[in-house]
Scaffold this active site. Structure first.
Site, PDB file in Angstrom:
ATOM      1  N   CYS A 249       0.867  -1.185   0.000  1.00 37.26           N
ATOM      2  CA  CYS A 249       0.000   0.000   0.000  1.00 37.26           C
ATOM      3  C   CYS A 249       0.897   1.226   0.000  1.00 37.26           C
ATOM      4  O   CYS A 249       1.648   1.454  -0.948  1.00 37.26           O
ATOM      5  CB  CYS A 249      -0.981  -0.021   1.164  1.00 37.26           C
ATOM      6  SG  CYS A 249      -0.220  -0.104   2.789  1.00 37.26           S
ATOM      7  N   ARG A 254      -2.314  -0.662   5.433  1.00 38.04           N
ATOM      8  CA  ARG A 254      -3.517  -1.200   4.806  1.00 38.04           C
ATOM      9  C   ARG A 254      -3.240  -2.573   4.199  1.00 38.04           C
ATOM     10  O   ARG A 254      -4.097  -3.448   4.188  1.00 38.04           O
ATOM     11  CB  ARG A 254      -4.025  -0.237   3.719  1.00 38.04           C
ATOM     12  CG  ARG A 254      -4.660   1.022   4.265  1.00 38.04           C
ATOM     13  CD  ARG A 254      -4.964   2.022   3.156  1.00 38.04           C
ATOM     14  NE  ARG A 254      -3.748   2.640   2.615  1.00 38.04           N
ATOM     15  CZ  ARG A 254      -3.733   3.498   1.592  1.00 38.04           C
ATOM     16  NH1 ARG A 254      -4.857   3.808   0.976  1.00 38.04           N
ATOM     17  NH2 ARG A 254      -2.609   4.030   1.183  1.00 38.04           N
TER      18      ARG A 254
END
Lengths: 298, 143
Positions: A249, A254
């Site tokens: 990410c 994430r």
């Protein structure tokens, strides 16, 4: 395993490792049991102080899991000192929960896994579900008795990818880009509404499939069902059994969430998180970048 | 403006933080988070008057007024973003009541000076710097 798995949920039973999640009901019933430590890990460093699950301890990703100088995680001695301070033993069951659908909780779980902590689980639905159900929270700071967590050297080889690994990985297996479509396409270098964290170029790593992390989250804030996740990652992104998978990410948080889904809920054997992610790739000299909505090729 | 000066209120806030052991500074920060006043009815009903602080990870909006040579700062941030609320609260308390020149003289590195870099992390402190810079720019535009 110190504490029995939560077998109360039909949804969990379909996952590759049902024991990696617990329900809020299960956690409420097991709070305070010897061998169970509840950890809150949030984006906001003060959120825990505003109220947390009784007895839970805070682990902050910025100030506790990261090395203060080098862009890396703490080492074996640092992790042992941290977990000893938090009252966690090597064979304890650790249940982690947090804000933002468990972004940072999943990130903490991934770091715990680099040190081989065996039994570490997530609270499905995270902090928001616990609070929305009206369950007890407290501002009282716990004072856990210090433990003597052993010094275990971090093993990055199976779960973590470095930039050079990714350079040679392109074209050999699925790369999953979990950022927003705008970041993937190259319209911007940061998540919408997030601060600039210093990537000089925008776009994605060639061949990466775009599967924003939030697709794995159901409307109720918990993880989607096995069937829904299979549809997203197997049918949608073309990931198949036996694949060596790398997720990335912007700074690796994430993608820890997606890593958890691929590794523990769908049961893919080889899944690595590229935590250098876009803040490294997007500033590295002469690495290949593709813009636009197609994965592209090398 | 060639010289910088830390106004009295911001200096007191800084000293209060620095007087505490590092481990206790988050509790003081939480007190600031809880003290952030609600914005006036007028601002609440006109969100277009406010400016989003993009440097913060959480949605925070600021609005700076200059009237009769006195600056007033307003800010909103959600309860689930207490760190951002606290940063806003410190600046609201520290800036409101100053003259435009006094606001513009606040050192740009004030957020780094209050002893929170290790307790909160440099990246998060960057959000407060963004808030201060935007407040100053609004003062420049509205003075």
């Amino acid at each position: 395993m110190t504490i029995e798995f939560d077998t109360s949920s039909a949804k969990f039973a379909d996952y590759a490792e049902p024991g990696r999640l617990v329900t809020t009901e299960w956690l409420a019933a097991h709070l305070g049991e010897p061998g169970l430590v509840v950890v809150e890990s949030d984006e906001d460093v003060l959120l825990y102080e505003t109220g947390h699950i009784p007895g839970s301890v805070k682990v902050d990703w910025h100030t506790e899991l990261n090395d203060p100088v080098v862009r890396d995680y703490v080492d074996g001695a640092g992790f042992a000192a941290l977990l000893s301070r938090k009252g966690i033993s090597r064979d304890d069951t650790v249940v982690i929960y947090g804000d933002k659908n468990n972004w940072w909780a999943a990130y903490a779980l991934w770091v715990f896994s680099l040190f081989g902590h065996d039994d570490v689980r997530l609270l499905d639905g995270g902090r928001d579900r616990w609070i929305s159900e009206g369950r007890e929270i407290t501002t009282e700071a716990p004072a856990p008795a210090a433990t003597n967590y052993p010094v275990v050297e971090r093993d990055d080889s199976a779960l973590r990818a470095y930039k050079d690994d990714v350079v040679s990985f392109i074209g050999t297996g699925p790369l999953i880009d979990v950022r927003s479509p705008e970041e993937y396409n190259g319209e911007r270098t940061t998540a919408p509404a997030y601060p600039e964290e210093g990537a000089l170029r925008a776009g994605h790593i060639p061949t990466a499939q775009s599967v924003p992390w939030g697709k794995a989250v159901a409307e109720d804030g918990g993880f989607r069902t096995r069937a829904e996740l299979d549809a997203i990652y197997r049918d949608g992104a073309g990931v198949t059994d036996g694949d060596d998978i790398v997720a990335y990410c912007r700074i690796g948080e994430r993608s820890s969430h997606t890593w958890f889904v691929l590794k523990h809920l769908l049961g893919f054997d080889k899944v690595r998180n590229y935590d250098g992610s876009w803040t490294e790739w997007g500033s590295a000299v002469r690495v290949p970048i593709v813009t636009g909505s197609e994965p592209g090729s090398l | 403006m060639s010289t910088t000066h830390v106004p009295d209120t911001l200096a007191e806030i800084r000293d209060d933080f620095l007087d505490l052991p590092e481990a206790d500074r988050l509790q003081l920060l939480l007190e600031y988070a809880n003290e952030l006043p609600a914005v006036s009815e007028e601002i609440a009903q006109h969100p277009e008057m406010t400016e989003r602080v993009a440097e913060c990870q959480s949605p925070v909006y600021i609005f700076v007024e200059v009237a009769d040579g006195v600056v007033t700062m307003h800010a909103t941030a959600p309860p689930e973003a207490p760190t951002t609320r606290a940063f806003a609260s410190i600046l609201v308390q520290g800036i409101t009541g100053l003259t435009p020149d006094e606001v513009l003289a606040i050192p740009d590195d004030y957020p780094q000076s209050i002893g929170l870099t290790r307790a909160v992390s440099p990246l998060r402190i960057g959000g407060m710097t963004g808030m201060l810079m935007r407040a100053k720019r609004q003062v420049t535009q509205k003075r």
